[in-house]
Design a protein around this motif. Structure first.
Motif, PDB file in Angstrom:
ATOM      1  N   ASP A  53       9.977   1.246   7.024  1.00  0.00           N
ATOM      2  CA  ASP A  53      10.047   2.687   6.840  1.00  0.00           C
ATOM      3  C   ASP A  53      11.072   3.251   7.792  1.00  0.00           C
ATOM      4  OD1 ASP A  53       7.716   3.315   4.944  1.00  0.00           O
ATOM      5  OD2 ASP A  53       6.900   1.867   6.376  1.00  0.00           O
ATOM      6  N   GLU A  74      24.322  13.187   5.081  1.00  0.00           N
ATOM      7  CA  GLU A  74      24.982  14.490   5.212  1.00  0.00           C
ATOM      8  C   GLU A  74      25.076  15.132   3.837  1.00  0.00           C
ATOM      9  OE1 GLU A  74      25.603  15.857   8.076  1.00  0.00           O
ATOM     10  OE2 GLU A  74      25.130  14.084   9.265  1.00  0.00           O
ATOM     11  N   GLN A 104      14.889  18.447   0.610  1.00  0.00           N
ATOM     12  CA  GLN A 104      14.483  19.490   1.557  1.00  0.00           C
ATOM     13  C   GLN A 104      15.722  20.257   1.993  1.00  0.00           C
ATOM     14  OE1 GLN A 104      11.518  20.445   2.634  1.00  0.00           O
ATOM     15  NE2 GLN A 104      10.379  18.862   1.542  1.00  0.00           N
ATOM     16  N   GLU A 135       1.911   5.227  -2.700  1.00  0.00           N
ATOM     17  CA  GLU A 135       1.810   6.644  -2.332  1.00  0.00           C
ATOM     18  C   GLU A 135       3.128   7.387  -2.452  1.00  0.00           C
ATOM     19  OE1 GLU A 135      -0.332   7.653   1.097  1.00  0.00           O
ATOM     20  OE2 GLU A 135      -1.974   6.314   0.564  1.00  0.00           O
ATOM     21  N   TYR A 173      12.977  10.408   5.139  1.00  0.00           N
ATOM     22  CA  TYR A 173      12.244   9.163   5.265  1.00  0.00           C
ATOM     23  C   TYR A 173      12.325   8.378   3.968  1.00  0.00           C
ATOM     24  CZ  TYR A 173      10.436  10.545   9.722  1.00  0.00           C
ATOM     25  OH  TYR A 173      10.341  10.895  11.047  1.00  0.00           O
ATOM     26  N   VAL A 174      12.464   7.077   4.110  1.00  0.00           N
ATOM     27  CA  VAL A 174      12.426   6.222   2.927  1.00  0.00           C
ATOM     28  C   VAL A 174      11.482   5.060   3.196  1.00  0.00           C
ATOM     29  CG1 VAL A 174      14.766   6.762   2.139  1.00  0.00           C
ATOM     30  CG2 VAL A 174      14.421   4.835   3.696  1.00  0.00           C
ATOM     31  N   HIS A 175      10.828   4.669   2.136  1.00  0.00           N
ATOM     32  CA  HIS A 175      10.025   3.458   2.201  1.00  0.00           C
ATOM     33  C   HIS A 175      10.789   2.347   1.491  1.00  0.00           C
ATOM     34  CE1 HIS A 175       6.750   0.723   2.323  1.00  0.00           C
ATOM     35  NE2 HIS A 175       6.633   0.675   1.008  1.00  0.00           N
ATOM     36  N   ALA A 194      18.165  19.482   5.282  1.00  0.00           N
ATOM     37  CA  ALA A 194      17.917  18.118   5.756  1.00  0.00           C
ATOM     38  C   ALA A 194      19.235  17.358   5.761  1.00  0.00           C
ATOM     39  CB  ALA A 194      16.907  17.417   4.855  1.00  0.00           C
ATOM     40  N   ARG A 195      19.418  16.568   6.766  1.00  0.00           N
ATOM     41  CA  ARG A 195      20.589  15.694   6.842  1.00  0.00           C
ATOM     42  C   ARG A 195      20.128  14.248   6.875  1.00  0.00           C
ATOM     43  NH1 ARG A 195      22.448  19.725   5.288  1.00  0.00           N
ATOM     44  NH2 ARG A 195      23.552  21.303   6.491  1.00  0.00           N
ATOM     45  N   GLY A 196      19.003  14.043   6.192  1.00  0.00           N
ATOM     46  CA  GLY A 196      18.423  12.718   6.112  1.00  0.00           C
ATOM     47  C   GLY A 196      17.021  12.840   5.555  1.00  0.00           C
ATOM     48  N   LYS A 233      20.015   8.784   7.384  1.00  0.00           N
ATOM     49  CA  LYS A 233      20.873   9.972   7.426  1.00  0.00           C
ATOM     50  C   LYS A 233      21.557  10.192   6.083  1.00  0.00           C
ATOM     51  CE  LYS A 233      21.667   9.691  12.324  1.00  0.00           C
ATOM     52  NZ  LYS A 233      22.575   9.281  13.387  1.00  0.00           N
ATOM     53  N   LYS A 264       0.808  -1.222   0.000  1.00  0.00           N
ATOM     54  CA  LYS A 264       0.000   0.000   0.000  1.00  0.00           C
ATOM     55  C   LYS A 264       0.843   1.276   0.000  1.00  0.00           C
ATOM     56  CE  LYS A 264      -4.276   1.862   1.607  1.00  0.00           C
ATOM     57  NZ  LYS A 264      -5.025   2.392   2.691  1.00  0.00           N
ATOM     58  N   ILE A 265       1.902   1.308   0.786  1.00  0.00           N
ATOM     59  CA  ILE A 265       2.688   2.544   0.882  1.00  0.00           C
ATOM     60  C   ILE A 265       3.416   2.839  -0.430  1.00  0.00           C
ATOM     61  CG2 ILE A 265       4.560   3.720   2.132  1.00  0.00           C
ATOM     62  CD1 ILE A 265       3.712   2.165   4.640  1.00  0.00           C
ATOM     63  N   GLN A 284      10.584   8.900  -4.337  1.00  0.00           N
ATOM     64  CA  GLN A 284      11.600   7.874  -4.533  1.00  0.00           C
ATOM     65  C   GLN A 284      11.297   7.262  -5.897  1.00  0.00           C
ATOM     66  OE1 GLN A 284      10.896   6.320   0.062  1.00  0.00           O
ATOM     67  NE2 GLN A 284      11.569   4.824  -1.430  1.00  0.00           N
ATOM     68  N   TYR A 301      13.993   6.578   8.791  1.00  0.00           N
ATOM     69  CA  TYR A 301      14.620   7.874   8.589  1.00  0.00           C
ATOM     70  C   TYR A 301      16.101   7.572   8.396  1.00  0.00           C
ATOM     71  CZ  TYR A 301      15.741  12.783   8.975  1.00  0.00           C
ATOM     72  OH  TYR A 301      16.151  14.054   8.692  1.00  0.00           O
TER      73      TYR A 301
END
Lengths: 724, 724
Positions: free
Chosen positions: B606, B612, B571, B553, B578-580, B574-576, B610, B549-550, B557, B608
């Motif tokens: 899922d 850099e 973003q 959406e 979210y990934v699915h 951002a230094r990381g 990192k 399902k995810i 990626q 978060y």
């Protein structure tokens, strides 16, 4: 430069002879200012009447503040030009908006505030990745440095310096409906009736510029609003506050009293030749009141009696950057260049015509060409440019409300503002767009404006410019339940955004959304007062509460008060989102309806949570409580609150202080309020509940019953009812 | 309406007498078209010469396709107007861009393609949440319905219908540097030298409009480019392909050969009166070649000899919507209205002047006022509006390259295109902005354009309009290593974006980033050919590969080929992110450098992760392989590849087919290529490796050695080297 120490850890460095802006409530004594040579942190250079402050940034430095600006919550990587402007397209490259709040926090290091009322440019890691370069358009300014490594302490100190945030009336926490325009009484009545007939709570309806006769400030068009006083009362009886717009530009029209008085008394800003400065805005040719002049403020403030006498307590001061469509002389010069093309073949002169017309509006040279007469001398508007909105509010509040409705609270939104404005009024976020991207801007700005003392603020829900889709309005209205100012607004020529304009299903979702907001008002109102008392932002980023690495990067979640974390859905077609749950455990309420409480416990971590179109994700922090008023109401003051529902997630002990007062006056300052302190403690077999009421003789709580609905570590619900 | 069945599961419904657009490679036989009454899925109504197709949407329906459009990857919730336009501000509310690809996929249901060359409006769940309303500005069009529930099958069928995607030369997978403008040979040489001296690989430098003499197409300004042929060779020797821009508008100038020939032979579009239509673009007053006329295409195609004879193999056809700054007559009418204001006081007429000038550019009425002479009769540009860019490319390719450089591959980017264009050339994504938000647009559009057959495409890396920050350029360049077209481009008046313009650290990061891209080329090139062979998008959304399902959406990626998932940082600060990670396990390479391989195994879920500023997250799918060329090169064809490094994450068995050819011709079609099939199988004690080479006599692989670097379930590395 001279120097003194103020407050706990605030240092003031005075450069030259700054204009006394009114930003601070604490002023140094002249005698305390000692000469000094060096400022910590900054490398400072004066270049051709400009002062440049340079600060090295470490790779990991995160920069916050700057109030109403675009860019990230972390301000690094962009240029911000603080010079109030009316730009209706807030696209990401824009450097200026309506307000100026030159207050910056360098997390884990220190904070500073530059009290200077004209252009300041903050280049934060933009030109050079590892430098902040601040260019102040002057040699005269005050630099306050707050020497604390803790962002919250820096903010507290800034608020001690610039004053305690403004408190609106309680009804201002209700839902508010706006549109440019509901042009007449009939339309407004229809809108109002729709809310009541459809059972959608609402507390305020706005009146945009069309209520005026020919856009003349402090007039009402009798054709559109026959018997206005009766109309106002009628609306009031139904529970609606009318909120008229007030623009500064006074139409040049013989026999129009405001114009005549202004000219007679030299109340308007003058140009170099000493003649009234003419700028074109909505009414056509206008003059600008010189709000920097105390006499003018007195005159202007009294004008609000027109409305307050009828019981109106809400206003929005608009166009007060001040916005200028064009100045006749500049337009004439431009047109003359076009007239010269007559009888010629026009080729790429086209670009002159096209591009240069944009330079006619809000032209800096125009701001240089008119003057303010202040108690400290005569200054061009350019020199004090960022103060106009604030001084208009000062006229409205200090010379208006405080005299004509003393001790009555008011809702006063302004478009433009300067630091210190947050003491007497607030702002909304100006003319945003119905863009998904502007929901994130809304979230970031809620946090940044809260840091600058604007605890009560909000964006135009659903977006002002451009058309919105049903889904966008739903998701933004859901975000809006966590926005202190909960106002849906949209522009002329764009799709309507009232809750019922889409379809029945959307209407149902929006009704439930607004009802959820109303149910949450006891929590919001209490926490708002708690925030004021603690000088701690009402809306705040995660890293104010939690110290883990990811919390520092999260810019699309926020805490509202101390118990609730909002994680709004801000992507189209998303049926869920990623959330960061720091440190504590969390009680997750996937709220489609305030009555149905589908609760689930989450361990700290990172998750993709589901949220269908009708679901609002609400996270309640471990060992904290929230309050609900489960009675259905049409508007905030419709019925006294008799029963409070306390929802909590308690694994140890949790505490909450309910606050209530009349919601309309400042009597709470004299003890006329009630506080109910609620403590829930986990015991071996269940929970222990403590309820302690602190009320004065003059203000007795209406709450008769408190229902507890406490969730334990396993997500099991424990209920208990207490009559009090 | 008439009907026939084509291909496996494609149905054609022919409404009226559509213009034969050239979109499809399979044409129905007239005799096979049978009368029919009804179309499945759609409710169809004809209203005043427009046809309205309505389709009910279920709450969970996800809609994909539409090629080059704004909005989400899931197109639901917005209006898209397919009518080619040159709009340089791609803000979220815009409905039209440069291209038209009326191909739509309703996931899990079916797909369709509307072959109609003028305005089609797709209102997808915007006006009504649960309806798709398609308004075609005609009664004559072809509707193809692809009856498969599987998106990938629908795409395959669409490509069978409209043709196999275009294949650029191999060097086009290298890094490309562009700027409006590098105005002369000297500047370009400096740029080129910088790349070589700084050891930053680069394969192409673009020449924007300033290389021409007075913007005259097919001219070279001898002052800026003295001895152009020598300059081209010199650049070629250093490994740089020059890529000149070509605009359709021909300057009206006596003695200018292109103009004279065009007028003499009636090659230009004419107006109602039969006179050459005049539009103003860069050169000033111009005529538009009538590319719909086969004779004109022949004439135009040959013109490219000017460049191809010098060895130039890369071009970008710009301004071919066609863009119109203004038409003299319309400007005159507008100016006449302004001239009337002379000697009058100008008030709010200001808005007429301001707003109406915007209506002068790309005005629909102008497109109605000039004509094409096609083999099927005379049509206004408006009637065939969306075809102009395609027919310009058809002229370039079929009458140019195929004749003057037969069997040589070319890079041909176009700004405007129509369905079918992907067979002969590609597009870039037009004039985007240096906005973080436009990185997401880039990602979504890569996927949508791939669905429409534009496998090789890309956006202006770093953003074209507006200024960029060092961080934005870094993050976008990092995203860019996964973009088939890897071109950095920026506009006149904006900050430069070459890899060295910021500071040393940024330069180092960008050098490593570009080197990583070059190391990946064997993988990218092989997978590109595999994608072509399988008619399966090269860049694809997660849900094409995984059914959870995810994955449906996730819009930020994407998979590139079958082994790599890109999860770019989009973003600021951002230094990381979210990934699915769907279904399979993943080998995570946090790549700051192609040589340092910090690998980590992730379970599905899922996270978060990192990253850099110098780190590019790369996920390699379980049981798949990627290839690296670890030799440092300055440009793609500098050195033959002698050694391949195979990196894999193998828990069972993994397979990859390396493909190589001369990179410059179509000889691969005659077997002149090498394929090396690589299989890695987990055994009890380690791995079993199979290498099978398939090469022809005429094309022998240069690869001598294959190094394996295989990670097992625990993240342990297993290495092995094979000489082959």
């Amino acid at each position: 430069m001279r120097f003194t120490r103020l407050l706990n850890f605030t240092k003031l460095y005075r450069f030259g002879k700054p204009f006394a802006t009114d930003a601070t409530v604490i002023k140094p004594e002249e005698k305390d200012l000692k000469n000094c040579e060096k400022v910590n942190y900054f490398d400072i250079k004066v270049k051709e009447n400009k002062t440049v402050l340079t600060l090295n940034l470490d790779y990991e430095d995160r920069i916050y503040g700057l109030g109403e600006t675009l860019g990230g919550l972390n301000k690094r990587g962009k240029i911000y030009k603080l010079y109030a402007t009316d730009d209706p397209v807030h696209s990401p490259e824009k450097e200026s908006l309506y307000s100026s709040h030159p207050f910056v926090i360098i997390d884990k290091k220190f904070g500073f505030f530059i009290d200077y009322p004209s252009e300041i440019i903050f280049d934060i890691g933009y030109t050079k990745f590892d430098e902040m370069i601040i260019t102040i358009n002057s040699k005269d300014f005050d630099l306050y440095i707050f020497e604390s490594k803790r962002a919250l302490e820096v903010i507290r100190e800034y608020l001690r310096l610039t004053g305690i945030p403004y408190i609106p009336p309680k009804w201002a926490f209700g839902y508010q409906q706006c549109r440019w325009s509901y042009p007449d009484a009939k339309t407004i009545k229809n809108i109002a009736n729709n809310f009541r007939e459809k059972g959608i709570p609402c507390d305020a309806i706005y009146m945009d510029i069309d209520y005026m006769k020919d856009y003349k400030v402090f007039t009402i068009d009798e054709n559109k609003f026959p018997n206005f006083p009766e109309f106002v009362s009628e609306m009031k009886e139904k529970g609606f506050n009318l909120v008229p717009i007030v623009d500064p530009g006074v139409k040049i029209e013989k026999k129009y009293d405001v114009y005549e008085e202004g000219v007679e008394n030299n109340y308007f800003c003058k140009d170099e030749k000493g003649e009234e400065f003419v700028a074109t805005v909505w009414p056509g040719f206008t003059h600008f009141p010189d709000f920097l002049n105390p006499e003018v403020r007195k005159w202007w403030g009294e004008k609000y009696k027109l409305f307050t006498d009828l019981g109106i307590r809400g206003f929005w001061n608009d166009m007060n950057e001040p916005s200028i469509f064009f100045v006749p002389e500049r337009l004439k010069n431009y047109l003359d260049k076009i007239y010269e093309l007559k009888n010629k073949e026009v080729g790429l002169e086209f670009f002159m015509i096209k591009d240069k017309i944009l330079l006619l509006s809000n032209n800096r040279d125009d701001y240089k060409s008119f003057y303010h007469v202040t108690p400290y001398g005569k200054y061009s508007n350019d020199q004090l440019h960022n103060l106009y909105g604030y001084y208009m509010a000062k006229a409205t509040v200090e010379e208006g409300f405080e005299k004509i409705i003393p001790n009555e609270r008011y809702l006063l939104l302004s478009r433009s503002s300067y630091s210190g404005h947050h003491r007497i009024a607030t702002i909304w976020m100006g003319d945003n767009m119905s863009w998904w991207e502007h929901m994130l801007v809304n979230i970031r700005m809620l946090m940044s404006l809260n840091m600058a003392g604007f605890f009560y603020t909000g964006a135009d829900i659903g977006g002002f410019g451009a058309n919105s889709s049903p889904e966008l309005v739903v998701r933004w209205m859901q975000l809006g339940i966590f926005s202190p100012l909960y106002r849906n607004h949209s522009a002329l020529g764009t799709r309507n955004q009232e809750p019922w304009v889409f379809d029945e299903n959307i209407e149902k979702i929006l009704r439930n959304t607004i009802k959820l907001r109303y149910a949450l008002i006891p929590y919001l109102y209490s926490e708002f007062f708690n925030s004021i008392n603690n000088l701690k932002p009402f809306i705040s980023p995660l890293f104010f509460h939690f110290d883990d690495k990811i919390s520092k990067e999260v810019e699309d979640q926020f805490m509202i008060g101390n118990s609730i974390m909002a994680t709004p859905i801000i992507q189209p077609n998303a049926r869920g989102r990623y959330v960061h749950l720091p440190e504590a455990k969390w009680l997750y309420w996937s709220a489609s309806n305030f009555k149905e409480r589908n609760m689930k416990i989450y361990e700290p971590g990172d998750y993709y949570i589901k949220a269908e179109l009708n679901e609002i994700p609400i996270f309640i922090k471990e060992n904290s409580l929230i309050l609900l008023n489960e009675e259905e109401i049409n508007y905030v003051n419709e019925k006294p609150i008799k029963e409070l529902t306390v929802i909590g997630f308690v694994t140890g002990s949790a505490e909450f202080t309910y606050f209530d007062d009349d919601g309309e006056t400042y009597n709470f300052k004299n003890g006329k309020y009630v506080k109910i302190n609620i403590v829930v403690k986990k015991t071996e077999n269940g929970y222990n509940y403590e309820i302690e009421k602190d009320e004065s003789e003059d203000f007795v709580s209406t709450v008769e019953r408190i229902k507890f609905e406490i969730y334990d570590e396993k997500g099991n619900k424990h209920t208990q009812i207490f009559e009090i």
